[in-house]
Design an enzyme around this catalytic site. Sequence first.
Site, PDB file in Angstrom:
ATOM      1  N   GLY A 278       0.773  -1.240   0.000  1.00 41.06           N
ATOM      2  CA  GLY A 278       0.000   0.000   0.000  1.00 41.06           C
ATOM      3  C   GLY A 278       0.801   1.286   0.000  1.00 41.06           C
ATOM      4  O   GLY A 278       0.337   2.301  -0.500  1.00 41.06           O
TER       5      GLY A 278
ATOM      6  N   GLU B 118       4.183   3.945   6.060  1.00 36.37           N
ATOM      7  CA  GLU B 118       2.970   3.124   5.939  1.00 36.37           C
ATOM      8  C   GLU B 118       1.908   3.904   5.156  1.00 36.37           C
ATOM      9  O   GLU B 118       1.943   5.134   5.099  1.00 36.37           O
ATOM     10  CB  GLU B 118       2.506   2.770   7.369  1.00 36.37           C
ATOM     11  CG  GLU B 118       1.246   1.986   7.513  1.00 36.37           C
ATOM     12  CD  GLU B 118       1.274   0.592   6.881  1.00 36.37           C
ATOM     13  OE1 GLU B 118       1.365   0.528   5.644  1.00 36.37           O
ATOM     14  OE2 GLU B 118       1.144  -0.410   7.610  1.00 36.37           O
TER      15      GLU B 118
ATOM     16  N   ASP C  65      -5.211   2.312  10.690  1.00 38.01           N
ATOM     17  CA  ASP C  65      -6.657   2.176  10.870  1.00 38.01           C
ATOM     18  C   ASP C  65      -6.904   1.822  12.345  1.00 38.01           C
ATOM     19  O   ASP C  65      -6.957   2.698  13.193  1.00 38.01           O
ATOM     20  CB  ASP C  65      -7.128   1.089   9.893  1.00 38.01           C
ATOM     21  CG  ASP C  65      -8.632   0.929   9.818  1.00 38.01           C
ATOM     22  OD1 ASP C  65      -9.353   1.849  10.187  1.00 38.01           O
ATOM     23  OD2 ASP C  65      -9.093  -0.139   9.373  1.00 38.01           O
TER      24      ASP C  65
ATOM     25  N   PHE D 126     -13.972   3.706   4.045  1.00 35.06           N
ATOM     26  CA  PHE D 126     -13.032   2.900   3.256  1.00 35.06           C
ATOM     27  C   PHE D 126     -12.585   3.683   2.025  1.00 35.06           C
ATOM     28  O   PHE D 126     -13.405   4.216   1.284  1.00 35.06           O
ATOM     29  CB  PHE D 126     -13.671   1.576   2.840  1.00 35.06           C
ATOM     30  CG  PHE D 126     -12.695   0.658   2.176  1.00 35.06           C
ATOM     31  CD1 PHE D 126     -11.747  -0.026   2.933  1.00 35.06           C
ATOM     32  CD2 PHE D 126     -12.698   0.497   0.803  1.00 35.06           C
ATOM     33  CE1 PHE D 126     -10.827  -0.860   2.328  1.00 35.06           C
ATOM     34  CE2 PHE D 126     -11.773  -0.341   0.190  1.00 35.06           C
ATOM     35  CZ  PHE D 126     -10.843  -1.021   0.946  1.00 35.06           C
TER      36      PHE D 126
HETATM   37  P1  5GP Z   1      -4.861  -1.659  10.906  1.00 44.86           P
HETATM   38  O1  5GP Z   1      -4.071  -2.820  11.397  1.00 44.86           O
HETATM   39  O2  5GP Z   1      -4.317  -0.334  11.347  1.00 44.86           O
HETATM   40  O3  5GP Z   1      -6.314  -1.798  11.259  1.00 44.86           O
HETATM   41  O4  5GP Z   1      -4.864  -1.739   9.354  1.00 44.86           O
HETATM   42  C1  5GP Z   1      -3.821  -1.258   8.583  1.00 44.86           C
HETATM   43  C2  5GP Z   1      -3.925  -1.765   7.169  1.00 44.86           C
HETATM   44  O5  5GP Z   1      -5.282  -1.948   6.779  1.00 44.86           O
HETATM   45  C3  5GP Z   1      -3.354  -0.755   6.209  1.00 44.86           C
HETATM   46  O6  5GP Z   1      -1.980  -0.936   6.027  1.00 44.86           O
HETATM   47  C4  5GP Z   1      -4.158  -1.006   4.955  1.00 44.86           C
HETATM   48  O7  5GP Z   1      -3.542  -1.995   4.191  1.00 44.86           O
HETATM   49  C5  5GP Z   1      -5.478  -1.527   5.457  1.00 44.86           C
HETATM   50  N1  5GP Z   1      -6.547  -0.477   5.464  1.00 44.86           N
HETATM   51  C6  5GP Z   1      -7.065   0.152   6.527  1.00 44.86           C
HETATM   52  N2  5GP Z   1      -7.999   1.035   6.169  1.00 44.86           N
HETATM   53  C7  5GP Z   1      -8.066   0.976   4.815  1.00 44.86           C
HETATM   54  C8  5GP Z   1      -8.868   1.675   3.841  1.00 44.86           C
HETATM   55  O8  5GP Z   1      -9.706   2.559   4.108  1.00 44.86           O
HETATM   56  N3  5GP Z   1      -8.632   1.331   2.541  1.00 44.86           N
HETATM   57  C9  5GP Z   1      -7.725   0.393   2.169  1.00 44.86           C
HETATM   58  N4  5GP Z   1      -7.593   0.148   0.870  1.00 44.86           N
HETATM   59  N5  5GP Z   1      -6.978  -0.286   3.067  1.00 44.86           N
HETATM   60  C10 5GP Z   1      -7.138   0.011   4.375  1.00 44.86           C
END
Ligand code: 5GP
Length: 178
Positions: free
Chosen positions: A48, A102, A106, A155
């Site tokens: 990403g 990064e 999220d 999202f």
């Molecule tokens: P976390 O562990 O912080 O919940 O998630 C991080 C990962 O989730 C990010 O590196 C990304 O790959 C994915 N992610 C979180 N939110 C989004 C979003 O709104 N769109 C997309 N495409 N990926 C997301």
Amino acid sequence: MSTIQIKDKQFTISIPEEEILQSVQRVADAINRDLEGKNPLFLSVLNGAFMYTADLMKRIQIPCEISFIKLSSYSGTSSTGEVKQLVGLNQDIKGRTVVIVEDIVDTGLTMQRLLEILAEKEPAEVHISTLLVKPEKLQVPLTVDYAAMEIPNDFIVGYGLDYDGFGRNYKDIYTVVP
Ligand code: 5GP
């Protein structure tokens, strides 16, 4: 193109390239100022962060190294909380100043796990640089030193971020249409 269709979902433009790049420049200015003389090692988290990494690194003017790692916990449109292992870290980071690059924080669980893994390798300091943060979703305490932009709890795709593998190629960021 203000609206795009990816598989079953429609997305509408929410952050145009120009605005993204202004935020990236602000982050680069701060890093250039804060980490001068520290020869930082930037660890870009694939897939990403590839586009953010390219635009950020073009604006870093201090001596530094870049490496690419992978650590993924995500499928579809919601975080699974399941975290895989780190791959691709070939450098010895002991005693180094590390900057994680990064795409998005999220829940923060992925970042927390990555920090744990890196801490075992005894770096001098680890900073987090992320293109986006969703502050309302954050579940763990994290110090994000360099966040380019904060977004609501929706999202998004584009500028490196995907929906089931598609949409990474767009230069702007798009938000899902509910
Ligand atoms: P976390 O562990 O912080 O919940 O998630 C991080 C990962 O989730 C990010 O590196 C990304 O790959 C994915 N992610 C979180 N939110 C989004 C979003 O709104 N769109 C997309 N495409 N990926 C997301």
